[in-house]
Design a protein around this motif. Structure first.
Motif, PDB file in Angstrom:
ATOM      1  N   GLY A   1       5.712 -30.829  44.458  1.00 11.42           N
ATOM      2  CA  GLY A   1       4.799 -31.646  45.242  1.00 11.42           C
ATOM      3  C   GLY A   1       4.153 -32.722  44.403  1.00 11.42           C
ATOM      4  N   PRO A   2       3.310 -33.562  45.037  1.00 11.33           N
ATOM      5  CA  PRO A   2       2.624 -34.633  44.315  1.00 11.33           C
ATOM      6  C   PRO A   2       1.649 -34.045  43.286  1.00 11.33           C
ATOM      7  CG  PRO A   2       2.509 -34.949  46.699  1.00 11.33           C
ATOM      8  CD  PRO A   2       2.987 -33.554  46.464  1.00 11.33           C
ATOM      9  N   GLU A   3       1.661 -34.585  42.125  1.00 13.01           N
ATOM     10  CA  GLU A   3       0.805 -34.078  41.045  1.00 13.01           C
ATOM     11  C   GLU A   3      -0.663 -34.082  41.476  1.00 13.01           C
ATOM     12  OE1 GLU A   3       0.134 -32.380  37.355  1.00 13.01           O
ATOM     13  OE2 GLU A   3       2.025 -32.815  38.381  1.00 13.01           O
ATOM     14  N   GLY A   4      -1.326 -32.917  41.279  1.00 16.41           N
ATOM     15  CA  GLY A   4      -2.734 -32.779  41.585  1.00 16.41           C
ATOM     16  C   GLY A   4      -3.058 -32.469  43.030  1.00 16.41           C
ATOM     17  N   ALA A   5      -2.064 -32.491  43.909  1.00 19.68           N
ATOM     18  CA  ALA A   5      -2.319 -32.221  45.329  1.00 19.68           C
ATOM     19  C   ALA A   5      -2.623 -30.755  45.564  1.00 19.68           C
ATOM     20  CB  ALA A   5      -1.101 -32.639  46.159  1.00 19.68           C
ATOM     21  N   LEU A   6      -3.416 -30.483  46.608  1.00 18.33           N
ATOM     22  CA  LEU A   6      -3.687 -29.115  47.020  1.00 18.33           C
ATOM     23  C   LEU A   6      -2.631 -28.686  48.041  1.00 18.33           C
ATOM     24  CD1 LEU A   6      -7.563 -29.013  47.505  1.00 18.33           C
ATOM     25  CD2 LEU A   6      -6.233 -27.908  45.711  1.00 18.33           C
ATOM     26  N   VAL A   7      -1.991 -27.554  47.781  1.00 12.68           N
ATOM     27  CA  VAL A   7      -0.961 -27.036  48.676  1.00 12.68           C
ATOM     28  C   VAL A   7      -1.456 -25.723  49.273  1.00 12.68           C
ATOM     29  CG1 VAL A   7       1.409 -26.179  48.890  1.00 12.68           C
ATOM     30  CG2 VAL A   7       0.909 -28.122  47.386  1.00 12.68           C
ATOM     31  N   THR A   8      -1.412 -25.613  50.596  1.00  4.56           N
ATOM     32  CA  THR A   8      -1.769 -24.385  51.288  1.00  4.56           C
ATOM     33  C   THR A   8      -0.538 -23.829  51.974  1.00  4.56           C
ATOM     34  OG1 THR A   8      -4.020 -25.173  51.701  1.00  4.56           O
ATOM     35  CG2 THR A   8      -3.233 -23.338  53.043  1.00  4.56           C
ATOM     36  N   VAL A   9      -0.298 -22.543  51.779  1.00  2.00           N
ATOM     37  CA  VAL A   9       0.868 -21.891  52.365  1.00  2.00           C
ATOM     38  C   VAL A   9       0.394 -20.980  53.491  1.00  2.00           C
ATOM     39  CG1 VAL A   9       2.805 -20.328  51.969  1.00  2.00           C
ATOM     40  CG2 VAL A   9       2.201 -22.038  50.242  1.00  2.00           C
ATOM     41  N   VAL A  10       0.970 -21.152  54.680  1.00  2.00           N
ATOM     42  CA  VAL A  10       0.601 -20.376  55.849  1.00  2.00           C
ATOM     43  C   VAL A  10       1.820 -19.606  56.342  1.00  2.00           C
ATOM     44  CG1 VAL A  10      -0.249 -20.450  58.219  1.00  2.00           C
ATOM     45  CG2 VAL A  10      -1.176 -22.040  56.517  1.00  2.00           C
ATOM     46  N   LEU A  11       1.617 -18.327  56.597  1.00  3.29           N
ATOM     47  CA  LEU A  11       2.647 -17.471  57.164  1.00  3.29           C
ATOM     48  C   LEU A  11       2.268 -17.165  58.597  1.00  3.29           C
ATOM     49  CD1 LEU A  11       5.178 -15.637  56.418  1.00  3.29           C
ATOM     50  CD2 LEU A  11       3.514 -13.806  56.111  1.00  3.29           C
ATOM     51  N   SER A  12       3.161 -17.488  59.537  1.00  2.00           N
ATOM     52  CA  SER A  12       2.853 -17.235  60.938  1.00  2.00           C
ATOM     53  C   SER A  12       4.018 -16.527  61.606  1.00  2.00           C
ATOM     54  CB  SER A  12       2.563 -18.553  61.674  1.00  2.00           C
ATOM     55  OG  SER A  12       3.663 -19.436  61.572  1.00  2.00           O
ATOM     56  N   GLY A  13       3.687 -15.572  62.476  1.00  2.72           N
ATOM     57  CA  GLY A  13       4.697 -14.762  63.139  1.00  2.72           C
ATOM     58  C   GLY A  13       4.056 -13.510  63.683  1.00  2.72           C
ATOM     59  N   PRO A  14       4.684 -12.334  63.483  1.00  2.00           N
ATOM     60  CA  PRO A  14       4.077 -11.073  63.933  1.00  2.00           C
ATOM     61  C   PRO A  14       2.671 -10.871  63.379  1.00  2.00           C
ATOM     62  CG  PRO A  14       6.367 -10.715  63.362  1.00  2.00           C
ATOM     63  CD  PRO A  14       6.047 -12.124  62.963  1.00  2.00           C
TER      64      PRO A  14
END
Length: 502
Positions: free
Chosen positions: A48-61
């Motif tokens: 990803g872009p240097e210094g960016a904040l990345v949020t990971v979301v898991l959706s399903g059951p």
């Protein structure tokens, strides 16, 4: 920069995968993939872009949102909370400006399949291939992935190329996938009834040294040697090292043919050390999620040349067990083995070194996995092995560790005659020792063929490249499902007899 060695493309520098600043997952994440189920946690990473904040979301059951992480040196990484087997899920990595999403993701057990050509052997090449291919669509929760054939002189952080992206099984998708790997996954799904992810990373005609890190090779004095194609560590660098961040359940391995004539005498070191090193590296790479002693199953070599007196294959079979003859053993803990020397294929169109019966191979591996990896009780996964051998000058009495099914044979057992045990070695004369009689757990051999000045000081079983015809070796488990593995035992005098308690 790159160079070509013996016609094989060889990367010489690591690629800067995240330099374009685009948010994305690493190469081996994709739609339809399987992530490791609980109690372990799956690791997700990408660029990803240097210094960016990345949020990971898991959706399903169930829904799970990970804490935002900062992209550092072009890379982001998140460890999910444990997720029970099931799905499907969507996994989304997002910054303020962009997002990347994986769809139809399942959670289950990940098995890594490695080795050389008998692991690479395609499903469309096995006996009853049309039947096997037709069954594929009935197993939508067994997903496959295959790394491309790439070498590198340096350790790569990601796969340079993917041969088969994560796929739901179909006739076409599994046709060119590893038969042993697929059949193992299918059989295990029948037992476990939850998703299985199969990751194939193998290459025909390659020695164990190519799949081992330089630190592992140093332990066996092999770090300064080269061979081509397949220089030391080049497949570890390009096809295993990039996978280390992945949380896996275990590994399967089918290799050793190449080492029958290359560093054969070092295989009892190089193979166990490779297992140790993979375990350490996957444990560290996954942030402790992959077990430090993850289960490791392998196929003991099958056959190559009928009638051959060359001892390369027998010696490698022995060395595959660190010279114990069986696994698990004190040197190779949490391992399991599929004996395959009774599965020759004299008419294989792919060469006799490539037998087409991969179904029995995979089935025998599943028995080991059920016992060692899944702790299933009362699963017989090992063929008979001697507990005690006693020689009185006329007869050799062998007691096994389980009940046996015996077929009389003249030549598969052999004894070595010498004046002292120390004189019995690879160049000694080995004489056939016929089976005379047997009981539920015992076999008696005729062993009175030594001269007056000699005694039988060693005995071995199935010590040939091609010791018997298809499923026709002399010794099996009581239900004839598992063949006895080969053994070599040097006898020591005690109380007037030569004997060995194993």
């Amino acid at each position: 920069m790159a160079l070509t060695l013996c016609g094989i493309f060889l990367l010489t520098v690591s690629t800067s995968y995240g330099s374009d600043g685009i948010l994305r997952f690493a190469s081996y994440y994709g739609d339809h993939m399987v992530l490791q189920r609980s109690p372990e946690s799956a690791v997700l990473w990408g660029y990803g872009p240097e210094g960016a904040l990345v949020t990971v979301v898991l959706s399903g059951p169930l829904k799970q949102e990970a804490t935002a992480v900062v992209v550092t040196d072009g890379i982001w990484r998140v460890t999910l909370d444990p997720v029970e087997a099931g799905g499907p899920y969507n996994v989304t990595a997002a910054t303020e400006d962009s997002k990347a999403t994986l769809t139809d993701v399942l959670f289950g057990d990940i098995w890594l399949c490695g080795g050389q050509s008998n692991m690479y052997f395609f499903l469309n090449q096995v006996f009853d291939a049309s039947k096997e291919l037709a069954l594929a669509e009935k197993y939508p929760h067994v997903r496959i992935f295959m790394a491309a054939l790439i070498e590198s002189e340096t350790e790569l952080e990601d796969l340079v190329k993917v041969e088969i992206p994560w796929a739901v099984p179909s006739k076409s998708s599994v046709s060119g996938f590893s038969a042993v790997c697929w059949l193992f996954g299918r059989y295990m799904y029948d037992k476990l009834q939850y998703p299985i992810g199969l990751v194939e990373s193998c290459w025909g005609g390659t020695p164990v040294e190519a799949w081992s890190s330089s630190r592992a090779l140093k332990q066996c004095g092999l770090d300064d040697e080269l061979m081509g194609p397949g220089n030391n560590s080049v497949l570890w660098n390009a096809m295993i090292h990039p996978l280390l961040n992945m949380t896996i359940k275990g590994a399967l391995w089918y290799q050793g043919e190449k080492n029958a004539n290359y560093n054969q005498d070092k295989y009892n070191c190089s193979f166990p050390v490779m297992i140790d090193d993979w375990r350490m590296a996957f444990h560290m790479g996954s942030g402790g999620q992959t077990a430090p002693d993850f289960p490791f199953g392998f196929v003991q070599l099958s056959t190559d040349i009928k009638g051959s007196k060359d001892e390369g294959f027998p010696n490698i079979r022995w060395h595959q067990t660190a010279d114990y003859g069986f696994v698990p053993n004190p040197r190779m803990k949490r391992t399991f083995m599929a004996v395959a020397l009774d599965l020759p294929d004299e008419t294989s169109p792919y060469g006799t070194i490539h037998p087409r019966d991969k179904q029995d191979v995979a089935h025998r591996l599943t028995l080991g996995a059920r016992a060692v990896a899944y702790h299933e009780k009362d699963v017989v996964f090992q063929g008979p092995f001697p507990n005690e051998i006693v020689y009185d000058g006329f007869y050799m009495n062998i007691t096994y560790d389980q009940k046996v099914s015996v077929t009389p044979s003249y030549y598969v057992f052999e004894i070595c005659c010498s004046k002292t045990p120390a004189q019995c070695g690879p160049q000694s004369q080995w004489l056939p020792s016929p089976i005379l009689r047997w009981g539920p757990t015992t076999i008696q051999l005729f062993a009175a063929m030594c001269s007056r000045t000699e005694v039988a000081t060693a005995v071995r079983y199935a010590w040939r490249d091609w010791p018997c015809d298809f499923k026709a070796c002399p010794v099996y488990s009581a239900n004839r499902t598992l063949p006895a593995p080969p053994f070599l035992v040097h006898l020591h005098p005690a109380k007037g007899h030569f004997q060995e308690k194993l």
